[in-house]
Design a protein around this motif. Structure first.
Motif, PDB file in Angstrom:
ATOM      1  N   ASN A  22      41.959  27.758  31.610  1.00 28.04           N
ATOM      2  CA  ASN A  22      43.428  27.831  31.673  1.00 28.04           C
ATOM      3  C   ASN A  22      43.982  29.210  31.308  1.00 28.04           C
ATOM      4  O   ASN A  22      45.034  29.304  30.672  1.00 28.04           O
ATOM      5  N   VAL A  23      43.293  30.256  31.697  1.00 31.78           N
ATOM      6  CA  VAL A  23      43.778  31.612  31.405  1.00 31.78           C
ATOM      7  C   VAL A  23      44.870  31.950  32.427  1.00 31.78           C
ATOM      8  O   VAL A  23      44.611  31.949  33.634  1.00 31.78           O
ATOM      9  N   ALA A  24      46.057  32.203  31.956  1.00 31.67           N
ATOM     10  CA  ALA A  24      47.146  32.550  32.883  1.00 31.67           C
ATOM     11  C   ALA A  24      48.255  33.283  32.151  1.00 31.67           C
ATOM     12  O   ALA A  24      48.533  33.020  30.984  1.00 31.67           O
TER      13      ALA A  24
ATOM     14  N   ARG B 136      52.648  40.257  33.870  1.00 28.75           N
ATOM     15  CA  ARG B 136      51.251  40.701  34.066  1.00 28.75           C
ATOM     16  C   ARG B 136      51.140  42.219  33.957  1.00 28.75           C
ATOM     17  O   ARG B 136      52.124  42.944  34.100  1.00 28.75           O
ATOM     18  N   GLY B 137      49.919  42.698  33.720  1.00 31.77           N
ATOM     19  CA  GLY B 137      49.658  44.126  33.657  1.00 31.77           C
ATOM     20  C   GLY B 137      50.077  44.762  32.337  1.00 31.77           C
ATOM     21  O   GLY B 137      50.200  45.976  32.229  1.00 31.77           O
ATOM     22  N   GLN B 138      50.308  43.942  31.316  1.00 30.08           N
ATOM     23  CA  GLN B 138      50.716  44.476  30.001  1.00 30.08           C
ATOM     24  C   GLN B 138      49.679  44.142  28.930  1.00 30.08           C
ATOM     25  O   GLN B 138      49.982  44.140  27.747  1.00 30.08           O
ATOM     26  N   HIS B 139      48.479  43.797  29.369  1.00 29.27           N
ATOM     27  CA  HIS B 139      47.354  43.478  28.479  1.00 29.27           C
ATOM     28  C   HIS B 139      47.585  42.231  27.633  1.00 29.27           C
ATOM     29  O   HIS B 139      46.998  42.073  26.570  1.00 29.27           O
ATOM     30  N   ILE B 140      48.433  41.346  28.141  1.00 32.07           N
ATOM     31  CA  ILE B 140      48.673  40.085  27.429  1.00 32.07           C
ATOM     32  C   ILE B 140      47.437  39.189  27.520  1.00 32.07           C
ATOM     33  O   ILE B 140      46.989  38.630  26.509  1.00 32.07           O
ATOM     34  N   ALA B 141      46.848  39.081  28.700  1.00 33.77           N
ATOM     35  CA  ALA B 141      45.645  38.238  28.847  1.00 33.77           C
ATOM     36  C   ALA B 141      44.509  38.785  27.990  1.00 33.77           C
ATOM     37  O   ALA B 141      43.794  38.021  27.324  1.00 33.77           O
ATOM     38  N   ARG B 142      44.344  40.090  27.995  1.00 34.97           N
ATOM     39  CA  ARG B 142      43.252  40.680  27.204  1.00 34.97           C
ATOM     40  C   ARG B 142      43.432  40.367  25.717  1.00 34.97           C
ATOM     41  O   ARG B 142      42.485  39.973  25.031  1.00 34.97           O
ATOM     42  N   GLU B 143      44.655  40.523  25.213  1.00 37.08           N
ATOM     43  CA  GLU B 143      44.916  40.239  23.793  1.00 37.08           C
ATOM     44  C   GLU B 143      44.729  38.754  23.479  1.00 37.08           C
ATOM     45  O   GLU B 143      44.170  38.398  22.438  1.00 37.08           O
TER      46      GLU B 143
ATOM     47  N   LEU C 175      32.871  30.869  30.926  1.00 33.37           N
ATOM     48  CA  LEU C 175      34.025  30.521  31.760  1.00 33.37           C
ATOM     49  C   LEU C 175      33.619  30.587  33.223  1.00 33.37           C
ATOM     50  O   LEU C 175      32.557  31.124  33.559  1.00 33.37           O
ATOM     51  N   GLU C 176      34.466  30.008  34.068  1.00 34.97           N
ATOM     52  CA  GLU C 176      34.270  30.063  35.515  1.00 34.97           C
ATOM     53  C   GLU C 176      35.445  30.765  36.143  1.00 34.97           C
ATOM     54  O   GLU C 176      36.567  30.603  35.681  1.00 34.97           O
ATOM     55  N   VAL C 177      35.175  31.507  37.207  1.00 37.55           N
ATOM     56  CA  VAL C 177      36.259  32.209  37.896  1.00 37.55           C
ATOM     57  C   VAL C 177      35.984  32.190  39.402  1.00 37.55           C
ATOM     58  O   VAL C 177      34.825  32.258  39.824  1.00 37.55           O
TER      59      VAL C 177
ATOM     60  N   LYS D 130      36.777  35.206  44.493  1.00 40.98           N
ATOM     61  CA  LYS D 130      37.722  36.151  45.121  1.00 40.98           C
ATOM     62  C   LYS D 130      38.823  36.608  44.164  1.00 40.98           C
ATOM     63  O   LYS D 130      39.712  37.367  44.550  1.00 40.98           O
ATOM     64  N   ASN D 131      38.779  36.157  42.905  1.00 43.79           N
ATOM     65  CA  ASN D 131      39.841  36.493  41.946  1.00 43.79           C
ATOM     66  C   ASN D 131      39.499  37.813  41.235  1.00 43.79           C
ATOM     67  O   ASN D 131      39.007  37.844  40.107  1.00 43.79           O
ATOM     68  N   GLU D 132      39.786  38.912  41.934  1.00 39.32           N
ATOM     69  CA  GLU D 132      39.390  40.235  41.415  1.00 39.32           C
ATOM     70  C   GLU D 132      40.069  40.584  40.085  1.00 39.32           C
ATOM     71  O   GLU D 132      39.395  41.096  39.182  1.00 39.32           O
ATOM     72  N   PRO D 133      41.400  40.328  39.902  1.00 38.28           N
ATOM     73  CA  PRO D 133      41.999  40.651  38.598  1.00 38.28           C
ATOM     74  C   PRO D 133      41.313  39.934  37.442  1.00 38.28           C
ATOM     75  O   PRO D 133      41.013  40.530  36.406  1.00 38.28           O
ATOM     76  N   ALA D 134      41.047  38.640  37.621  1.00 34.74           N
ATOM     77  CA  ALA D 134      40.438  37.869  36.525  1.00 34.74           C
ATOM     78  C   ALA D 134      39.007  38.345  36.270  1.00 34.74           C
ATOM     79  O   ALA D 134      38.588  38.480  35.114  1.00 34.74           O
ATOM     80  N   LYS D 135      38.256  38.611  37.343  1.00 33.29           N
ATOM     81  CA  LYS D 135      36.868  39.085  37.136  1.00 33.29           C
ATOM     82  C   LYS D 135      36.873  40.406  36.364  1.00 33.29           C
ATOM     83  O   LYS D 135      36.078  40.605  35.438  1.00 33.29           O
TER      84      LYS D 135
ATOM     85  N   LEU E  50      39.154  41.464  34.337  1.00 28.03           N
ATOM     86  CA  LEU E  50      39.563  41.159  32.961  1.00 28.03           C
ATOM     87  C   LEU E  50      38.355  40.725  32.130  1.00 28.03           C
ATOM     88  O   LEU E  50      38.115  41.242  31.026  1.00 28.03           O
ATOM     89  N   TYR E  51      37.583  39.786  32.651  1.00 27.43           N
ATOM     90  CA  TYR E  51      36.460  39.228  31.884  1.00 27.43           C
ATOM     91  C   TYR E  51      35.330  40.257  31.719  1.00 27.43           C
ATOM     92  O   TYR E  51      34.748  40.372  30.640  1.00 27.43           O
ATOM     93  N   LEU E  52      35.035  40.995  32.786  1.00 33.43           N
ATOM     94  CA  LEU E  52      33.969  42.008  32.686  1.00 33.43           C
ATOM     95  C   LEU E  52      34.365  43.066  31.650  1.00 33.43           C
ATOM     96  O   LEU E  52      33.526  43.530  30.870  1.00 33.43           O
TER      97      LEU E  52
END
Ligand SMILES: CC(C)(COP(=O)(O)OP(=O)(O)OC[C@H]1O[C@@H](n2cnc3c(N)ncnc32)[C@H](O)[C@@H]1OP(=O)(O)O)[C@@H](O)C(=O)NCCC(=O)NCCS
Length: 125
Positions: free
Chosen positions: A46-48, A54-61, A81-83, A86-91, A93-95
């Motif tokens: 449920n990462v969203a 977006r683009g303000q490092h909220i997900a990363r924090e 986690l699973e992603v 084709k979800n390049e932003p999320a991949k 982020l996780y990498l």
């Protein structure tokens, strides 16, 4: 798949779940992520983040805090986690957080059909 109200309302009653949210200055929820304790390992879902923030490092924090919570509350050293493939932003982020690709589940997602990339983070490495 979208969650129903009851799915969220049940979380505080589940000792193996934590749902972390980010709030705007006016206390609106603008992002979130969930951790489930599965036999001492952390399953992240449920990462969203609200598209307007977006683009303000909220997900990363959020994820850094969720991982820290998992270490402290459940003594977790491994997170998965699973992603969508084709979800390049999320991949990215996780990498960027140190997750590594461990495998692929072909055709795991529907609407649209897509493969799932399975990722793991080992914090004791
Ligand atoms: C994926 C998502 C959660 C990222 O949230 P965010 O708060 O915008 O992400 P952050 O600002 O914390 O970005 C952290 C890193 O992720 C990567 N990233 C984020 N958005 C990206 C984009 N549009 N394109 C490429 N990389 C991106 C970057 O590596 C970024 O680091 P950088 O800014 O130093 O380059 C958000 O786009 C979202 O809610 N998407 C829809 C839901 C979703 O796909 N969730 C993931 C399900 S597995």
């Amino acid at each position: 798949m979208p969650w129903k109200y009851k799915d969220f309302a049940d979380i505080p009653n589940n000792k193996d779940r934590v749902y972390l949210v980010a709030e705007s200055s006016d206390k609106a929820i603008i992002g979130g992520c969930m951790l489930t304790n599965i036999a001492g390992e952390g399953d992240i879902s449920n990462v969203a983040v609200d598209a307007r923030y977006r683009g303000q490092h909220i997900a990363r924090e959020l994820l850094k805090n969720l991982i820290e919570l998992g270490k402290q509350r459940y003594a977790m050293e491994a997170f998965t986690l699973e992603v969508r493939s084709k979800n390049e932003p999320a991949k990215a982020l996780y990498l960027g957080l140190g997750f590594e690709i461990a495998g692929v589940r072909r055709g795991f997602y529907d609407k649209p059909k897509d493969d799932a990339i399975i990722m793991w983070l080992y914090t004791d490495k």
